[in-house]
Every structure is written in structure tokens, then in C-alpha cells.
Design a protein around this motif. Structure first.
Motif, PDB file in Angstrom:
ATOM      1  N   SER A  60      -3.883  -0.202   9.134  1.00 17.40           N
ATOM      2  CA  SER A  60      -3.599   1.132   8.599  1.00 17.40           C
ATOM      3  C   SER A  60      -3.232   2.096   9.724  1.00 17.40           C
ATOM      4  N   TYR A 117      -6.924  -0.871   1.887  1.00 16.32           N
ATOM      5  CA  TYR A 117      -7.112   0.384   2.609  1.00 16.32           C
ATOM      6  C   TYR A 117      -7.727   1.429   1.701  1.00 16.32           C
ATOM      7  N   TRP A 146       1.007   4.514   1.435  1.00 17.99           N
ATOM      8  CA  TRP A 146       0.313   5.156   2.542  1.00 17.99           C
ATOM      9  C   TRP A 146       0.355   6.674   2.458  1.00 17.99           C
ATOM     10  N   THR A 181       0.841  -1.190   0.000  1.00 22.42           N
ATOM     11  CA  THR A 181       0.000   0.000   0.000  1.00 22.42           C
ATOM     12  C   THR A 181       0.879   1.243   0.000  1.00 22.42           C
ATOM     13  N   THR A 213      -8.425  -4.147   8.805  1.00 20.05           N
ATOM     14  CA  THR A 213      -7.842  -3.139   7.925  1.00 20.05           C
ATOM     15  C   THR A 213      -7.610  -1.836   8.673  1.00 20.05           C
ATOM     16  N   TYR A 245       0.466   4.103   9.700  1.00 25.91           N
ATOM     17  CA  TYR A 245       0.668   5.550   9.827  1.00 25.91           C
ATOM     18  C   TYR A 245       1.435   5.907  11.096  1.00 25.91           C
TER      19      TYR A 245
END
Length: 302
Positions: free
Chosen positions: A142, A128, A59, A57, A138, A146
């Protein structure tokens, strides 16, 4: 994104499409020994799916070179499966970053989440989507992605992780607004959970701690080879910043996480220090982190 390695930035300019990469290089381990199931392939599928979302992903919009990807680990221990596809687990999240001029990796984040509760269906991909709640799993993943990015950025630039930490807080708010918040997302219960971790890191009272993360890493550890005397002085200054937080919020989630990651390293950093520096370090450390007092007492015996 911060210029961590000039050489890789130059390569990124010459070969931009080759050099850009996702932010995380995350090693995921799922331990299912405590859970009984007829189809145990699901646990390998779970591990693969979690690894996929964490590593593939994008981000943020920041440009990371391949060698700048943040090294992190997730150790997930499944405790129980109350019903098919529903899991209760503990997980430990660890992230690290290199120190300048050495082959040493220093731990930036170390956090144990005992409320890792989620549903997992192998037929439903983990994806995501910003500002959208899909599944609790999820959301949790996520959130930690972060948080890892935010704390890593804080270690390279003062308060540099603000945007990523804000995204982690947005996920907390989103989950709460859906009414789907399970364990770990609320202020009730254990004060060492996701809610309190991001609450601490977003609280202005904890700004001295976040500033200390930068001072400790960028002006401390990264300077240790070049100028160990100055590096230790900067680490002492970082501890004085942390002392400000410890006086008003002792035992908070962010403080406990910091010292879980750093207690041994802090003790080792002052092994070759002057007697005066050792004394200062000992006095500060035993005040702000009394849990590891015995470890710090070894400083005065070396």
C-alpha cells in the motif's frame, strides 16, 4: 484525478460505470529461484495475491478511466526464507506514463528496495484497510501504491500528488507506531529506503524537485513533439530546480531515484538540441548527477 485524455473523459461521462477503474495496472513478477521449498505453488500464489491487491484495490476516491490506469511493475526477487512463511527479498518498483502525441512511455518512478521483508500465508488474503496495520507485506504494498499514484499525479499537475504521498507517509507512521517496523521503515541504516524516500518527497526542501517533476513531464516531454525548442528550455528549467535540492541534499533517495529513471532519457532529449542547450544541459547534469557523468559526456560528442 487529472484530465489526461479528453476523449476518455467524454466516454466516462457517457458510460460512467463502464469507464471507472482502479488506479493501477501493475505487473507483478516473483522470482523464487534462490529459495528452496517443497511446495513451490506458494510462490505463484504469492504473485497472484500481490497482483490482486495492487490492481483491484481502490486506493483513492479519484475517478480513473480504464486507459488512464497507471502502468507499473514490481520485480520481487526472494533472497531467503529464514523460516516457513517468512521471506527476505529485493524488489524494484517502476512506474511510467505516456507522453503526449507519441507512443513513448516515460519512467516516472524507479526505486530498488533491498529491505523487502515480510510474512506470507496463502490462507490469509491481502487486504488494505486504511489506518489499520494487518501485515508488513500489505503495508509495504500500500505504501508503494500511494507513492506511485502520488508521483504520477505530480507529473500531471504541480504538487498534484500531495494527498497520495501523505497517505504513503501515514502508512509509514502507522507501521512505526505499532512497533512492527522492520527493515526499510526507519531512518537508521541505508538512506535509500522507504523511510527516506517518503521523507524526501514530503520535505519542503524537496518541493523544487516535485515542481521539476511536473515541469519536466507536462511542460517538457509532453511538449516535445509540438515545440521541441521550448520543451528543452523547460527541461533545463526543471534541472535548475533540481539543482537547488542537490546543493543542500546531495545523494538523497528521491534524487537518486529520479536520475535512475531519467539519466538515459535526459541524454537523449538533448541529442538534437542546439550547441548552447547541450552545453547548459551538460553542465547542469554533471553537477546534479555526477554518478552518470560518463553518460552525459556523450552529449558533447554528438
Amino acid at each position: 484525478m487529472f484530465a489526461k485524455k479528453i476523449g476518455w473523459i467524454l466516454l466516462g461521462l457517457l458510460f460512467p460505470f463502464w469507464a471507472q477503474a482502479q488506479e493501477l495496472r501493475c505487473e507483478v513478477t516473483v522470482n523464487s529461484e534462490q529459495v528452496q521449498a517443497t511446495d513451490r505453488q506458494v510462490f505463484q500464489q504469492m504473485q497472484n495475491a500481490i497482483s490482486e491487491i495492487m490492481n483491484n484495490t481502490r486506493w483513492t476516491s479519484d475517478v480513473y478511466q480504464n486507459e488512464e490506469r497507471i502502468r507499473c511493475k514490481m520485480f520481487i526477487t526472494l533472497r531467503a526464507m529464514p523460516q516457513i512463511g517468512v521471506y527476505e527479498a529485493n524488489t524494484q518498483i517502476i512506474s511510467s506514463r505516456p507522453t503526449y502525441g507519441t507512443g513513448y512511455e516515460t519512467t516516472v518512478l524507479s526505486f530498488v528496495d533491498t529491505k523487502f521483508e515480510f510474512e506470507y500465508n496463502p490462507a490469509q488474503p491481502l487486504q488494505y484497510a486504511p489506518n489499520t496495520f494487518t501485515t508488513n507485506l500489505t503495508a509495504i504494498l500500500s505504501f508503494y501504491a500511494y507513492t506511485i499514484i502520488g508521483m504520477d499525479n505530480d507529473s500531471f499537475s504541480r504538487l498534484g500528488g500531495a494527498n497520495a504521498l501523505s497517505e504513503a507517509n501515514n502508512i509509514l507512521t502507522l507501521v512505526s507506531s505499532t512497533g512492527a517496523a522492520g527493515g526499510g521503515w526507519s531512518a537508521s541504516g541505508d538512506t535509500r529506503n522507504r523511510y527516506w524516500l517518503i521523507n524526501n518527497l514530503q520535505d519542503p526542501q524537496f518541493e523544487p524537485l516535485r515542481s521539476a517533476i511536473y515541469l519536466y513531464h507536462r511542460q517538457g516531454l509532453d511538449l516535445m513533439v509540438q515545440d521541441p525548442e521550448k520543451a528543452r528550455q523547460n527541461i533545463l528549467e526543471a534541472l535548475r530546480n533540481i539543482q537547488q535540492v542537490a546543493r543542500i541534499r546531495p545523494g538523497s533517495a528521491a534524487l537518486r531515484s529520479f536520475f535512475e529513471a531519467k539519466a538515459t532519457e535526459l541524454s537523449n532529449a538533448f541529442t538534437s538540441a542546439t550547441p548552447a542547450q547541450k552545453q547548459q544541459a551538460y553542465e547542469l547534469l554533471t553537477q546534479v548527477d555526477p554518478t552518470n557523468r560518463a553518460r552525459y559526456e556523450t552529449l558533447m560528442k554528438r
